[in-house]
Motif scaffolding. Structure first.
Motif, PDB file in Angstrom:
ATOM      1  N   GLN A   1      -1.018   0.281  -1.236  1.00  0.00           N
ATOM      2  CA  GLN A   1      -1.558  -0.620  -2.900  1.00  0.00           C
ATOM      3  C   GLN A   1      -0.034  -1.871  -2.687  1.00  0.00           C
ATOM      4  O   GLN A   1      -0.053  -2.565  -3.623  1.00  0.00           O
ATOM      5  CB  GLN A   1      -0.239   0.658  -3.660  1.00  0.00           C
ATOM      6  CG  GLN A   1      -0.835   0.130  -4.754  1.00  0.00           C
ATOM      7  CD  GLN A   1      -1.822  -0.104  -5.286  1.00  0.00           C
ATOM      8  OE1 GLN A   1      -2.788   0.316  -5.623  1.00  0.00           O
ATOM      9  NE2 GLN A   1      -1.822  -1.679  -6.634  1.00  0.00           N
ATOM     10  N   ARG A   2       0.547  -1.484  -2.413  1.00  0.00           N
ATOM     11  CA  ARG A   2       1.839  -2.320  -2.410  1.00  0.00           C
ATOM     12  C   ARG A   2       1.461  -3.970  -1.762  1.00  0.00           C
ATOM     13  O   ARG A   2       2.106  -5.333  -2.317  1.00  0.00           O
ATOM     14  CB  ARG A   2       3.173  -2.332  -1.993  1.00  0.00           C
ATOM     15  CG  ARG A   2       4.354  -2.920  -1.538  1.00  0.00           C
ATOM     16  CD  ARG A   2       6.206  -3.466  -0.685  1.00  0.00           C
ATOM     17  NE  ARG A   2       6.796  -3.941  -0.352  1.00  0.00           N
ATOM     18  CZ  ARG A   2       7.682  -4.389   0.501  1.00  0.00           C
ATOM     19  NH1 ARG A   2       7.602  -3.323   1.608  1.00  0.00           N
ATOM     20  NH2 ARG A   2       7.767  -5.726   0.786  1.00  0.00           N
ATOM     21  N   PHE A   3       0.722  -3.589  -0.347  1.00  0.00           N
ATOM     22  CA  PHE A   3       0.552  -5.457   0.071  1.00  0.00           C
ATOM     23  C   PHE A   3      -0.594  -5.766  -0.706  1.00  0.00           C
ATOM     24  O   PHE A   3      -0.294  -7.197  -1.353  1.00  0.00           O
ATOM     25  CB  PHE A   3      -0.507  -4.272   0.889  1.00  0.00           C
ATOM     26  CG  PHE A   3      -1.405  -5.800   1.975  1.00  0.00           C
ATOM     27  CD1 PHE A   3      -0.300  -6.491   3.033  1.00  0.00           C
ATOM     28  CD2 PHE A   3      -2.632  -5.685   1.976  1.00  0.00           C
ATOM     29  CE1 PHE A   3      -1.371  -7.628   3.542  1.00  0.00           C
ATOM     30  CE2 PHE A   3      -3.246  -6.642   2.455  1.00  0.00           C
ATOM     31  CZ  PHE A   3      -2.298  -7.758   3.035  1.00  0.00           C
ATOM     32  N   ALA A   4      -1.643  -5.305  -1.141  1.00  0.00           N
ATOM     33  CA  ALA A   4      -2.889  -5.628  -2.130  1.00  0.00           C
ATOM     34  C   ALA A   4      -1.896  -6.144  -4.033  1.00  0.00           C
ATOM     35  O   ALA A   4      -2.268  -7.426  -4.440  1.00  0.00           O
ATOM     36  CB  ALA A   4      -3.420  -4.226  -2.618  1.00  0.00           C
ATOM     37  N   ASP A   5      -0.970  -4.877  -4.068  1.00  0.00           N
ATOM     38  CA  ASP A   5      -0.364  -5.658  -5.657  1.00  0.00           C
ATOM     39  C   ASP A   5       0.721  -7.370  -4.949  1.00  0.00           C
ATOM     40  O   ASP A   5       0.835  -8.771  -5.945  1.00  0.00           O
ATOM     41  CB  ASP A   5       0.997  -4.808  -5.293  1.00  0.00           C
ATOM     42  CG  ASP A   5       0.449  -4.191  -6.180  1.00  0.00           C
ATOM     43  OD1 ASP A   5      -0.998  -4.163  -6.989  1.00  0.00           O
ATOM     44  OD2 ASP A   5       1.501  -2.948  -6.727  1.00  0.00           O
TER      45      ASP A   5
ATOM     46  N   GLY B   1       8.754 -12.909   9.994  1.00  0.00           N
ATOM     47  CA  GLY B   1       9.454 -12.294   9.330  1.00  0.00           C
ATOM     48  C   GLY B   1       8.776 -13.696   7.879  1.00  0.00           C
ATOM     49  O   GLY B   1       9.076 -13.584   6.952  1.00  0.00           O
ATOM     50  N   ALA B   2       9.088 -14.824   8.558  1.00  0.00           N
ATOM     51  CA  ALA B   2       9.035 -16.168   7.658  1.00  0.00           C
ATOM     52  C   ALA B   2       7.443 -16.021   7.201  1.00  0.00           C
ATOM     53  O   ALA B   2       7.047 -16.113   6.232  1.00  0.00           O
ATOM     54  CB  ALA B   2       9.240 -17.597   8.468  1.00  0.00           C
TER      55      ALA B   2
ATOM     56  N   ALA C   1       4.487 -14.908   1.795  1.00  0.00           N
ATOM     57  CA  ALA C   1       3.921 -13.857   1.080  1.00  0.00           C
ATOM     58  C   ALA C   1       3.978 -13.154   0.025  1.00  0.00           C
ATOM     59  O   ALA C   1       3.497 -11.859  -0.676  1.00  0.00           O
ATOM     60  CB  ALA C   1       2.348 -13.294   1.789  1.00  0.00           C
ATOM     61  N   GLY C   2       5.360 -12.538   0.176  1.00  0.00           N
ATOM     62  CA  GLY C   2       6.020 -12.356  -0.846  1.00  0.00           C
ATOM     63  C   GLY C   2       6.065 -10.681  -0.598  1.00  0.00           C
ATOM     64  O   GLY C   2       6.564  -9.363  -1.140  1.00  0.00           O
TER      65      GLY C   2
END
Length: 322
Positions: free
Chosen positions: A306-310, A279-280, A285-286
């Motif tokens: 896509q969310r990971f790349a963003d 989690g930390a 990395a957001g």
């Protein structure tokens, strides 16, 4: 330039890239992984799994004086404890010396290398362009320097870079382009002490293992030019790179393996279990809100490519105050 069999093997490995993602996590066994290393391992693992690809674990253990007993097993144990698996057997550079030596010999026979007898003291005042890495000024490029020992010391072997830019595809950091002679310089491929240089073995590994994507810290962005130069000398295209912002301590200093409290042991002493550590790392990395607790597998299920790349791009973007 390369022997036919060796060139065919490298070409075959490079040509497998369109068949699917293959990444790697490549720690050195010089001590325990710190938080920054662990975050890079997590992000590389997520990148590979979200792409439906493979992640290799390569141990960069050629610089034997710096290796620490038990460090490799500790690295593997830390990754397993966090649920970060890898594909295939563990790869060790120390078992691949023959491959590196064959490439080095082929480059020398082709006239791509020259001997250099410049000492570190001679190069101490060489400046770095634009805040990058120091560029070798070519003192030995046109000198008649022998390959054999002189005063009990062998020369280093440098790669002669041609004029023009070196380019690679960059996902996160500054655009992947550096001028070869002006910003990279003639790269050492074999050190004067006989050790094979980092840039040679890394470049050969990325090619021979068919690596498609390299995700690593932004401190290695400038090193990419040297590795791409080796690949270009072999007539091979580089993989795609993504250089992540470094995780720094409260004083703004980059983390180091010398800081034991920044490693997994220190996090455990602060009461964090694997879910808390994941989690930390992910929150930094957001990817999830601060204070999240989840396993690596649960994190994977929450993300889309896509969310990971963003999130990676947002983490790599300069802050408004910069």
């Amino acid at each position: 330039m390369l022997p036919v069999r060796l060139r065919a093997a490298l070409q075959q490995a490079v040509e497998r890239r369109p068949r699917g993602y293959r990444g790697r996590f490549a720690p050195s066994p010089t001590g325990a992984l710190h938080r920054g290393n662990l975050r890079t391992a997590l992000l590389a693992w997520l990148d590979a799994r979200l792409a439906g690809g493979e992640l290799l674990l390569r141990i960069d253990d050629l610089d034997t004086p710096r290796n620490r007993p038990g460090a490799e097993l500790a690295i593997q144990a830390d990754l397993r404890w966090l649920g970060l698996d890898w594909d295939g057997p563990v790869l060790r550079q120390s078992t691949r010396r023959g491959l590196y030596a064959s490439v080095l010999s082929a480059l020398r026979r082709a006239g791509a290398l020259y001997p250099c007898r410049c000492s570190r003291r001679m190069l101490a005042d060489v400046s770095a362009p634009h805040g990058g890495m120091p560029v070798y000024p070519g003192f030995c490029r046109r000198r008649r320097v022998g390959w054999g020992p002189e005063a009990g010391r062998l020369p280093s072997w440098r790669l002669r870079l041609p004029e023009g830019p070196l380019r690679w595809q960059e996902r996160l950091a500054a655009p992947g382009v550096l001028d070869g002679p002006e910003e990279v310089g003639d790269v050492v491929l074999r050190r004067a002490d006989g050790f094979l240089a980092y840039h040679l073995v890394t470049a050969v590994d990325e090619l021979s293992l068919g690596i498609t994507d390299v995700l690593r810290g932004e401190d290695l962005w400038w090193s990419t030019g040297a590795q791409v130069a080796v690949m270009a000398a072999l007539g091979m295209p580089p993989p795609r790179y993504g250089h992540l912002p470094l995780w720094r301590d409260a004083a703004g200093r980059r983390l180091s393996k010398r800081e034991a409290g920044e490693g997994l042991a220190g996090l455990r002493q602060r009461g964090l279990d694997a879910a808390g550590v994941i989690g930390a790392l992910a929150a930094s990395a957001g990817l999830v809100p601060p204070g999240s607790r989840l396993s690596a597998a649960e994190l994977l299920q929450e993300l889309t490519p896509q969310r990971f790349a963003d999130c990676l791009k947002a983490a790599a973007a300069p802050s408004p105050q910069a």
